[in-house]
Design a protein around this motif. Structure first.
Motif, short mmCIF file in Angstrom:
data_model
loop_
_atom_site.label_atom_id
_atom_site.label_comp_id
_atom_site.label_asym_id
_atom_site.label_seq_id
_atom_site.Cartn_x
_atom_site.Cartn_y
_atom_site.Cartn_z
N THR A 16 0.83 -1.21 0.00
CA THR A 16 0.00 0.00 0.00
C THR A 16 0.86 1.25 0.00
O THR A 16 0.61 2.21 -0.74
N ALA A 17 1.90 1.23 0.79
CA ALA A 17 2.81 2.38 0.86
C ALA A 17 3.48 2.63 -0.48
O ALA A 17 3.63 3.77 -0.92
N GLN A 18 3.83 1.53 -1.15
CA GLN A 18 4.48 1.67 -2.45
C GLN A 18 3.52 2.28 -3.48
O GLN A 18 3.91 3.11 -4.29
N VAL A 19 2.25 1.88 -3.39
CA VAL A 19 1.25 2.44 -4.31
C VAL A 19 1.07 3.93 -4.05
O VAL A 19 1.07 4.76 -4.96
N ILE A 20 0.95 4.27 -2.75
CA ILE A 20 0.72 5.66 -2.39
C ILE A 20 1.92 6.52 -2.79
O ILE A 20 1.77 7.64 -3.26
N CYS A 21 3.13 6.00 -2.63
CA CYS A 21 4.34 6.78 -2.87
C CYS A 21 4.80 6.74 -4.33
O CYS A 21 5.80 7.37 -4.67
N HIS A 22 4.09 6.03 -5.18
CA HIS A 22 4.49 5.96 -6.59
C HIS A 22 4.20 7.29 -7.27
O HIS A 22 3.06 7.73 -7.35
N ASN A 23 5.24 7.96 -7.71
CA ASN A 23 5.08 9.27 -8.32
C ASN A 23 4.93 9.17 -9.83
O ASN A 23 5.54 8.32 -10.48
N ILE A 24 4.12 10.06 -10.37
CA ILE A 24 3.97 10.18 -11.82
C ILE A 24 4.03 11.66 -12.19
O ILE A 24 3.96 12.53 -11.33
N THR A 25 4.14 11.93 -13.48
CA THR A 25 4.15 13.31 -13.96
C THR A 25 2.76 13.68 -14.46
O THR A 25 2.18 12.97 -15.29
N TYR A 26 2.23 14.77 -13.93
CA TYR A 26 0.94 15.30 -14.35
C TYR A 26 1.17 16.46 -15.32
O TYR A 26 2.07 17.28 -15.12
N SER A 27 0.35 16.53 -16.38
CA SER A 27 0.46 17.63 -17.35
C SER A 27 -0.94 18.11 -17.71
O SER A 27 -1.80 17.32 -18.09
N VAL A 28 -1.17 19.42 -17.60
CA VAL A 28 -2.48 19.99 -17.89
C VAL A 28 -2.31 21.18 -18.83
O VAL A 28 -1.40 21.99 -18.68
#
Length: 566
Positions: A16-28
């Motif tokens: 669960t911690a790994q899922v929560i801490c998984h970073n991605i790049t957001y672009s708007v």
């Protein structure tokens, strides 16, 4: 046993911690953000993660933040305070986001494909291009030269051409080009608050292989779908022509609305369509049929030229591209077109298929004319002797290829005659279907007449497929239609009433229009009094327009009934 349970729980916590801490790049993608910041709200956590201006373009804000478990929303921030947030939650993703347009809930829409009814003409060798991608709406940001923009819109009849800069943003592609040329285009849309435009990216610049692009205003059609569907059918019929897609357009941070995107049928379009994009090509002449271009014998070449200072008149024919060999252009020459008109005027008409094919690609003619009947084209060759091109294909000894264009007055929308006149069981009863028109004399050849009827029959028998495509396209553009209709268009200064009256009188008298129909057409376009939903699904009883599905159903039923009676 306790140790095993502990390990299972601990593993779940780590996962669960790994899922929560998984970073991605957001672009708007946003506009007019000079004094504001952007953020992304993840899983309804009140404090947004801040996004910064992209290095590629100031119209994209981007940043790294945790991937969402439930969903995320973009938000606008000014002086550390949130002042606007998307009203919907986007689906969570573990991948970097696409370039997501602010306020639009879906990036890619599933659109059912329309079937390929007929194989492409043998002469077509089109490049693979991403300029039109079904299910996606990119954005054109045009900017710079504010004085020029005001001048271009201050007198719509002056044909003012100005320089701007362009940034094109697709879901996964960004391209910026400086010093492109843009001008207002079209005829009827010049008398409306939302014009059409032509863009020339300049020598050496291309967008997905094309240098010249048209932005179609869609203002004449409250369904926003007719021109798209007509161009779908051009492709389905295997004809040469432009594709069609949608785009949002901004100029100097002002919203201009939802437009149709088409290729302008000038080079490099010719080599892109007929020679796989290669300039190593001996190219023929491309003629445009503009006004009363019936292809009757041409006796006065000088009359083909437009007079300097005319604001609304068009030449009968134009040479859009001269013939060339490996880029070396030949002098302008109407001789090939004149030769074709003389052939079409022969009495009796030649009955030999080979004789016809030496002059013109028969499939291109029969399919194009059948398509005009199928879509109820109010402004094509049959009804108005306009909106088509003829390309002299030197690969086939100068054989002409007929190319339909600008099919916005279709599917029960028009400005010349009552729209329900286009609902006919027999194609011979289609408005203005005059068998003495030079190109319609082709039906004097029995084999060609039989083929023409079969083309219409096959298209009508596949009509049910179009409804699901209409629904999907409507779902895709509906948020942008609402946005488009909310825009205050105070940037266009319409012509004075005397100029408008003079132009309208010329149109009605020279285009043989019913004044009641034309008045109704102008009224609905200027006042925008037909809703998007009604335009597609409603029953409309007006002289100049019917509901989109209403017309398709009535027209198909009439043709199918006629087939049963034969």
């Amino acid at each position: 046993m306790k140790i095993i349970k502990f390990l299972i729980i601990w593993t779940a916590i780590i996962a669960t911690a790994q899922v929560i801490c998984h970073n991605i790049t957001y672009s708007v993608v946003v506009h007019d953000m000079k004094n504001a910041d952007m953020g992304v709200i993840i899983d309804e956590i009140p404090t947004p993660f801040m996004l910064g201006v992209s290095e590629e373009t100031p119209y994209i804000f981007t940043g790294v933040a945790p991937s969402a478990l439930k969903g995320y929303r973009y938000t606008k921030i000014n002086s550390s305070k949130i002042y606007d947030t998307e009203t919907f939650s986007r689906f969570p993703t573990k991948e970097n986001t696409l370039n997501e347009f602010y306020g639009r809930s879906t990036n890619i829409h599933p659109i059912p494909a329309y079937p390929q009814l007929f194989e492409p003409l043998a002469s077509i060798h089109r490049i693979n291009t991403d300029i039109h991608q079904d299910g996606q709406i990119p954005t054109f940001f045009l900017y710079g030269n504010e004085a020029g923009v005001r001048e271009m819109h201050s007198n719509v009849f002056l044909k003012t051409k100005i320089e701007l800069n362009l940034t094109y943003i697709g879901l996964n592609y960004v391209q910026s080009i400086v010093r492109i040329n843009i001008k207002l285009a079209g005829r009827s849309t010049k008398m409306t608050p939302k014009g059409s435009y032509k863009i020339n990216l300049g020598k050496g610049n291309e967008l997905f292989g094309f240098q010249k692009i048209k932005l179609r205003s869609l203002v004449t059609d409250p369904s926003y779908l007719r021109e798209k569907l007509s161009n779908d059918l051009i492709k389905s019929f295997g004809l040469a022509g432009s594709g069609f897609s949608y785009a949002r357009v901004f100029i100097n941070d002002k919203p201009y609305g939802l437009f149709g995107v088409q290729e302008d049928l000038e080079n490099p379009w010719i080599v892109n369509e007929f020679n796989d994009g290669s300039q190593d090509y001996t190219q023929g002449t491309l003629y445009a049929g503009n006004h009363n271009a019936s292809l009757s014998p041409i006796t006065d070449i000088a009359s083909l030229d437009i007079k300097e200072g005319d604001v609304f008149h068009q030449p009968q024919y134009q040479i859009k591209e001269v013939s060339s060999r490996n880029g070396e252009k030949a002098p302008s020459d109407f001789q090939q077109l004149i030769s074709l008109t003389e052939f079409l005027a022969m009495t009796p008409i030649p009955k030999s298929i080979s004789a016809w094919n030496q002059k013109i690609d028969i499939d291109s003619v029969l399919r194009s004319l059948a398509l005009e009947v199928i879509v109820g084209n109010n402004d094509g060759y049959i009804a108005s002797q306009t909106n088509y091109f003829l390309f002299s294909n030197l690969k086939q000894s100068g054989q002409f290829i007929f190319i339909p264009s600008d099919m916005d007055f279709t599917f029960g929308s028009g400005f010349k005659r009552y729209c329900n006149d286009t609902i006919q069981g027999k194609y011979e009863n289609f408005p203005y279907f005059d068998v003495t028109l030079p190109l319609l004399r082709i039906l004097e050849v029995p084999d060609f007449k039989l083929t023409f009827g079969e083309l219409i029959k096959k298209a009508v028998s596949n009509v049910n497929i179009i409804y699901s495509r209409i629904d999907a396209l409507a779902e895709m553009i509906k948020e942008d239609v609402i946005w488009d209709q909310s825009i205050t268009r105070d940037y266009i200064i319409l012509p004075n009433i005397n100029t408008v009256n003079s132009s309208l009188t010329f149109i009605v008298e020279n285009e043989h229009m019913d004044p009641v129909v034309f008045s109704d057409y102008l009224g609905r376009v200027l006042h925008n009094n037909i809703s998007f939903e009604e335009a597609i699904n409603g029953t409309i009883k007006r002289p100049s327009i019917m509901g989109l599905k209403q017309w398709i159903t009535a027209s198909a039923d009439a043709y199918l009934k006629d087939q049963l009676l034969r």
